[in-house]
Design a protein around this motif. Structure first.
Motif, PDB file in Angstrom:
ATOM      1  N   THR A  76     -40.953  89.638   7.431  1.00  0.00           N
ATOM      2  CA  THR A  76     -40.558  90.993   6.830  1.00  0.00           C
ATOM      3  C   THR A  76     -39.850  91.373   5.676  1.00  0.00           C
ATOM      4  O   THR A  76     -38.983  90.417   5.683  1.00  0.00           O
ATOM      5  CB  THR A  76     -40.431  91.873   8.272  1.00  0.00           C
ATOM      6  OG1 THR A  76     -39.277  91.613   8.702  1.00  0.00           O
ATOM      7  CG2 THR A  76     -41.614  92.126   9.088  1.00  0.00           C
ATOM      8  N   ASP A  77     -39.835  92.416   4.855  1.00  0.00           N
ATOM      9  CA  ASP A  77     -38.482  92.615   4.061  1.00  0.00           C
ATOM     10  C   ASP A  77     -38.533  94.275   4.115  1.00  0.00           C
ATOM     11  O   ASP A  77     -39.711  94.852   4.186  1.00  0.00           O
ATOM     12  CB  ASP A  77     -39.318  92.210   2.761  1.00  0.00           C
ATOM     13  CG  ASP A  77     -38.696  90.825   2.095  1.00  0.00           C
ATOM     14  OD1 ASP A  77     -37.641  90.377   2.821  1.00  0.00           O
ATOM     15  OD2 ASP A  77     -39.047  90.433   1.015  1.00  0.00           O
ATOM     16  N   ILE A  78     -37.094  94.411   4.107  1.00  0.00           N
ATOM     17  CA  ILE A  78     -36.951  95.758   3.666  1.00  0.00           C
ATOM     18  C   ILE A  78     -36.536  96.087   2.433  1.00  0.00           C
ATOM     19  O   ILE A  78     -35.592  95.266   1.691  1.00  0.00           O
ATOM     20  CB  ILE A  78     -35.491  96.179   4.622  1.00  0.00           C
ATOM     21  CG1 ILE A  78     -35.817  95.663   6.154  1.00  0.00           C
ATOM     22  CG2 ILE A  78     -35.259  97.716   4.311  1.00  0.00           C
ATOM     23  CD1 ILE A  78     -36.810  96.660   6.862  1.00  0.00           C
ATOM     24  N   VAL A  79     -37.280  96.691   1.700  1.00  0.00           N
ATOM     25  CA  VAL A  79     -36.962  96.828   0.238  1.00  0.00           C
ATOM     26  C   VAL A  79     -36.511  98.484   0.003  1.00  0.00           C
ATOM     27  O   VAL A  79     -37.234  99.389  -0.081  1.00  0.00           O
ATOM     28  CB  VAL A  79     -38.574  96.806  -0.467  1.00  0.00           C
ATOM     29  CG1 VAL A  79     -38.509  97.119  -1.994  1.00  0.00           C
ATOM     30  CG2 VAL A  79     -38.973  95.379  -0.179  1.00  0.00           C
ATOM     31  N   TYR A  80     -35.292  98.486  -0.506  1.00  0.00           N
ATOM     32  CA  TYR A  80     -34.618  99.695  -0.615  1.00  0.00           C
ATOM     33  C   TYR A  80     -35.236 100.252  -1.688  1.00  0.00           C
ATOM     34  O   TYR A  80     -35.190  99.900  -2.975  1.00  0.00           O
ATOM     35  CB  TYR A  80     -33.201  99.753  -0.598  1.00  0.00           C
ATOM     36  CG  TYR A  80     -32.524 100.934  -1.064  1.00  0.00           C
ATOM     37  CD1 TYR A  80     -32.344 102.148  -0.237  1.00  0.00           C
ATOM     38  CD2 TYR A  80     -31.820 101.068  -2.183  1.00  0.00           C
ATOM     39  CE1 TYR A  80     -31.782 103.261  -0.619  1.00  0.00           C
ATOM     40  CE2 TYR A  80     -31.096 101.946  -2.544  1.00  0.00           C
ATOM     41  CZ  TYR A  80     -31.153 103.109  -1.783  1.00  0.00           C
ATOM     42  OH  TYR A  80     -30.388 104.287  -2.046  1.00  0.00           O
ATOM     43  N   ALA A  81     -35.618 101.842  -1.674  1.00  0.00           N
ATOM     44  CA  ALA A  81     -36.260 102.481  -2.649  1.00  0.00           C
ATOM     45  C   ALA A  81     -34.914 103.077  -3.702  1.00  0.00           C
ATOM     46  O   ALA A  81     -34.390 104.132  -3.310  1.00  0.00           O
ATOM     47  CB  ALA A  81     -37.044 103.604  -2.452  1.00  0.00           C
ATOM     48  N   SER A  82     -34.624 102.165  -4.760  1.00  0.00           N
ATOM     49  CA  SER A  82     -33.238 102.765  -5.358  1.00  0.00           C
ATOM     50  C   SER A  82     -33.283 104.105  -6.186  1.00  0.00           C
ATOM     51  O   SER A  82     -32.196 104.698  -6.429  1.00  0.00           O
ATOM     52  CB  SER A  82     -32.985 101.363  -6.298  1.00  0.00           C
ATOM     53  OG  SER A  82     -33.749 101.270  -7.359  1.00  0.00           O
ATOM     54  N   GLU A 119     -49.140  87.001   5.696  1.00  0.00           N
ATOM     55  CA  GLU A 119     -47.636  86.132   5.636  1.00  0.00           C
ATOM     56  C   GLU A 119     -46.331  87.107   5.644  1.00  0.00           C
ATOM     57  O   GLU A 119     -45.523  86.853   6.428  1.00  0.00           O
ATOM     58  CB  GLU A 119     -47.663  85.462   4.321  1.00  0.00           C
ATOM     59  CG  GLU A 119     -46.596  84.550   4.037  1.00  0.00           C
ATOM     60  CD  GLU A 119     -46.730  83.885   2.586  1.00  0.00           C
ATOM     61  OE1 GLU A 119     -47.646  83.448   2.096  1.00  0.00           O
ATOM     62  OE2 GLU A 119     -45.461  83.868   2.011  1.00  0.00           O
ATOM     63  N   LYS A 120     -46.597  88.400   4.906  1.00  0.00           N
ATOM     64  CA  LYS A 120     -45.256  89.163   4.968  1.00  0.00           C
ATOM     65  C   LYS A 120     -45.718  90.584   4.739  1.00  0.00           C
ATOM     66  O   LYS A 120     -46.714  91.045   4.023  1.00  0.00           O
ATOM     67  CB  LYS A 120     -44.445  88.706   3.582  1.00  0.00           C
ATOM     68  CG  LYS A 120     -43.083  89.432   3.447  1.00  0.00           C
ATOM     69  CD  LYS A 120     -42.103  88.894   2.629  1.00  0.00           C
ATOM     70  CE  LYS A 120     -42.483  89.023   1.312  1.00  0.00           C
ATOM     71  NZ  LYS A 120     -41.469  88.394   0.401  1.00  0.00           N
ATOM     72  N   ILE A 121     -45.250  91.539   5.347  1.00  0.00           N
ATOM     73  CA  ILE A 121     -45.201  92.940   5.572  1.00  0.00           C
ATOM     74  C   ILE A 121     -44.038  93.624   5.177  1.00  0.00           C
ATOM     75  O   ILE A 121     -42.869  93.212   5.744  1.00  0.00           O
ATOM     76  CB  ILE A 121     -45.912  93.672   6.931  1.00  0.00           C
ATOM     77  CG1 ILE A 121     -47.282  92.735   6.992  1.00  0.00           C
ATOM     78  CG2 ILE A 121     -45.954  94.978   6.828  1.00  0.00           C
ATOM     79  CD1 ILE A 121     -48.105  93.300   8.145  1.00  0.00           C
ATOM     80  N   MET A 122     -44.071  94.633   4.105  1.00  0.00           N
ATOM     81  CA  MET A 122     -42.439  95.340   3.825  1.00  0.00           C
ATOM     82  C   MET A 122     -42.619  96.577   3.718  1.00  0.00           C
ATOM     83  O   MET A 122     -43.760  97.263   3.914  1.00  0.00           O
ATOM     84  CB  MET A 122     -42.089  94.629   2.490  1.00  0.00           C
ATOM     85  CG  MET A 122     -42.951  94.317   1.270  1.00  0.00           C
ATOM     86  SD  MET A 122     -43.952  92.919   1.209  1.00  0.00           S
ATOM     87  CE  MET A 122     -43.838  92.421  -0.048  1.00  0.00           C
ATOM     88  N   ILE A 123     -41.437  97.353   4.198  1.00  0.00           N
ATOM     89  CA  ILE A 123     -41.468  99.021   3.965  1.00  0.00           C
ATOM     90  C   ILE A 123     -40.307  98.947   2.980  1.00  0.00           C
ATOM     91  O   ILE A 123     -39.574  98.220   2.723  1.00  0.00           O
ATOM     92  CB  ILE A 123     -41.092  99.445   5.343  1.00  0.00           C
ATOM     93  CG1 ILE A 123     -39.933  98.866   5.875  1.00  0.00           C
ATOM     94  CG2 ILE A 123     -42.253  99.430   6.154  1.00  0.00           C
ATOM     95  CD1 ILE A 123     -39.366  99.426   7.330  1.00  0.00           C
ATOM     96  N   GLU A 124     -40.461 100.114   2.369  1.00  0.00           N
ATOM     97  CA  GLU A 124     -39.633 100.886   1.446  1.00  0.00           C
ATOM     98  C   GLU A 124     -38.762 101.944   1.533  1.00  0.00           C
ATOM     99  O   GLU A 124     -39.134 103.180   0.991  1.00  0.00           O
ATOM    100  CB  GLU A 124     -40.425 100.997   0.088  1.00  0.00           C
ATOM    101  CG  GLU A 124     -40.911  99.666  -0.671  1.00  0.00           C
ATOM    102  CD  GLU A 124     -42.163 100.088  -1.718  1.00  0.00           C
ATOM    103  OE1 GLU A 124     -42.502  99.052  -2.109  1.00  0.00           O
ATOM    104  OE2 GLU A 124     -42.445 101.070  -1.918  1.00  0.00           O
ATOM    105  N   PRO A 125     -38.057 101.804   2.645  1.00  0.00           N
ATOM    106  CA  PRO A 125     -37.266 103.278   2.852  1.00  0.00           C
ATOM    107  C   PRO A 125     -36.274 103.575   1.619  1.00  0.00           C
ATOM    108  O   PRO A 125     -35.690 102.557   1.416  1.00  0.00           O
ATOM    109  CB  PRO A 125     -36.514 103.088   4.146  1.00  0.00           C
ATOM    110  CG  PRO A 125     -36.437 101.369   4.197  1.00  0.00           C
ATOM    111  CD  PRO A 125     -37.543 100.818   3.477  1.00  0.00           C
ATOM    112  N   GLY A 126     -36.024 104.803   1.360  1.00  0.00           N
ATOM    113  CA  GLY A 126     -35.126 105.072   0.326  1.00  0.00           C
ATOM    114  C   GLY A 126     -34.140 106.087   0.762  1.00  0.00           C
ATOM    115  O   GLY A 126     -33.074 105.819   1.350  1.00  0.00           O
ATOM    116  N   ARG A 127     -34.874 107.322   1.118  1.00  0.00           N
ATOM    117  CA  ARG A 127     -34.141 108.357   1.831  1.00  0.00           C
ATOM    118  C   ARG A 127     -33.152 108.386   3.097  1.00  0.00           C
ATOM    119  O   ARG A 127     -32.243 108.577   3.115  1.00  0.00           O
ATOM    120  CB  ARG A 127     -35.088 109.846   1.867  1.00  0.00           C
ATOM    121  CG  ARG A 127     -34.482 110.935   2.491  1.00  0.00           C
ATOM    122  CD  ARG A 127     -35.661 111.925   2.837  1.00  0.00           C
ATOM    123  NE  ARG A 127     -36.581 111.854   1.862  1.00  0.00           N
ATOM    124  CZ  ARG A 127     -36.813 112.745   0.800  1.00  0.00           C
ATOM    125  NH1 ARG A 127     -35.907 113.917   0.727  1.00  0.00           N
ATOM    126  NH2 ARG A 127     -37.866 112.538   0.216  1.00  0.00           N
TER     127      ARG A 127
END
Ligand code: LLP
Length: 427
Positions: free
Chosen positions: A48-54, A275-283
């Motif tokens: 997994t990856d946490i992808v911050y929505a900048s 192989e990988k699942i990510m989410i993109e939380p910003g707020r």
């Protein structure tokens, strides 16, 4: 009567030293959100990856916090990419989004060594492949698809409906297959998988569950029908936060567990692997960590409204005017006092719509010089700020363990004329 503290720092001290309006971030809250996402968005079945929505809030100090937490970043322009680079984000951890990235931005991304481009259409795929070949730079690509799942949120921040401007509709399977084929023809573009983002400030997991199911089933179908194999899936961001008591967001832990559980179930059901699942939380990372402090100026009673005017407004927070967003506030130097009177909190901008909060209960007899704090302004406050009416953007202060530091300075009058020039355009 007491004084609000943020990160262990009394806010009157911050106002005294930095002036108002000022955005103040409680660093520990940002760290906690990042740590929770890293801790709970995990699975034994996939990475997994946490992808911050900048776009929610970005600056070098913020990027450093992401790097420390081991989070990745989503950028949507050359400018956001530049800030990420300046802040020391490893470029392989950058996901570059956008429905209309320019050729220059794609080149910038390739030159910088960005890890992944999230493509929006076939033409962009061709341009990226040509550029990557020309520059002999390898890059990962994903495709933003539109799952047609509607989330209950404000129309302006709803993105997953079938008529959205973002991505290719999930129903256009031939077009999607053609794009994947085009990417596959290039030895420099590595097509990794699909991305979707259904909207923002979503409280329930229902729409996310639905989107997850649709996306994984879609992938399984593409594999069966077109022989497409991919290894990554991004579920986007949009997790709601608390602005007022009416907002009841799920905890990061519950949301993550629910999403992970759903991904695992549907992967098993469809017999596919990822192989990988990510989410993109910003707020949900920056939002509740941020506060805006204002000084109260004049007051006015008009009809049934009692206004208090503050020294900021729609320039530092456009969200009430743009999305009818609601906020909670307190008089920060009179915490704990009985809230006995109803007020309208208005800004100082020359627009009737410059009202930050309509009908809020606050203590009686608010005085000129009192400090008003508005909560949960950390996301899409500074990042959407303007210098309308010649009012420079407010500074940003990070506070932690009783110490405060300015991470973005106040925009001065000089800054307002900094870009003025008399240069001739050589045509
Ligand atoms: N990923 C993608 C592709 C996005 O477009 C967005 C937000 C996010 C992630 C992060 O969403 P979040 O977790 O922050 O909700 N200015 C509006 C919000 C616009 C959101 C745009 N995209 C507001 O102030 O509410």
């Amino acid at each position: 009567m007491s004084i609000l503290e943020i990160g262990g720092v009394p806010v009157d001290r911050i106002a005294e030293k930095c002036g108002t309006p000022v955005y103040v971030f409680d660093e520990a809250k940002i760290e906690k959100q990042l740590a929770d996402y890293k801790r709970y968005f995990v699975s034994d079945m996939f990475d997994t990856d946490i992808v911050y929505a900048s776009k929610a809030f970005t600056c070098r100090a913020m990027i450093q916090k992401l790097v420390e937490a081991g989070a990745c970043i989503d950028v949507v322009s050359g400018g956001e990419l530049f800030i990420a680079e300046q802040g020391g984000m490893p470029m392989e951890n950058v996901y570059f989004h956008g429905n209309n990235k320019t050729g220059e931005e794609l080149e910038q991304a390739l030159d910088a060594g960005v890890g992944t481009i999230v493509l929006d259409n076939l033409t962009e795929c061709g341009i990226l492949a040509d550029l990557a070949e020309h520059k002999r730079k390898r890059i990962n690509a994903m495709l933003r698809i539109n799952p047609g799942v509607e989330a209950h949120t404000h129309e302006y921040i709803m993105t997953g409906g079938s008529n959205s401007k973002f991505g290719i509709s999930i129903n256009e399977k031939d077009a999607i297959a053609e794009l994947v084929k085009r990417a596959g023809e290039s030895e420099y573009v590595d097509f990794k998988g699909f991305h979707s983002h259904i909207g923002s400030q979503i409280f329930e997991d229902t729409a996310f569950m639905k989107a997850t199911e649709v996306l994984i089933s879609f992938y399984a179908e593409m594999e069966r029908e077109y022989g497409i194999s991919c290894s990554w899936l991004s579920l986007g961001g949009g997790f709601g936060i608390r602005y007022t008591d009416a907002d009841k967001p799920m905890s990061v832990e519950d949301m993550c567990r629910s999403l992970i559980g759903k991904c695992e179930d549907v992967l098993k059901k469809e017999g596919v692997s990822m192989e990988k699942i990510m989410i993109e939380p910003g707020r949900s990372i920056a939002g509740e960590a941020g506060y805006t402090l204002y000084t109260v100026g004049y007051q006015k009673t008009a009809g049934d409204r009692h206004y208090i005017f503050v020294d900021g407004g729609m320039g530092d927070n456009i969200r009430p005017a743009l999305y009818q967003a609601e906020y909670d506030a307190d008089i920060a130097n009179r915490m704990g006092e009985e809230k006995e009177e109803e007020y309208y909190v208005a800004g100082k901008y020359c627009e009737s719509g410059d009202i930050l909060i309509k009908q809020i209960m606050l203590p009686k007899k608010i005085e000129k010089g009192d400090l008003l704090v508005i909560y949960s302004t950390g996301a899409y406050g500074y990042s959407m700020a303007s210098c309308y009416n010649g009012i420079g953007r407010a500074p940003v202060v990070f506070a932690k363990d009783g110490k405060a530091r300015t991470v973005l300075k106040r925009e001065t009058y000089r800054d307002l004329v900094r870009l003025e020039t008399d240069e001739e355009v050589n045509i």
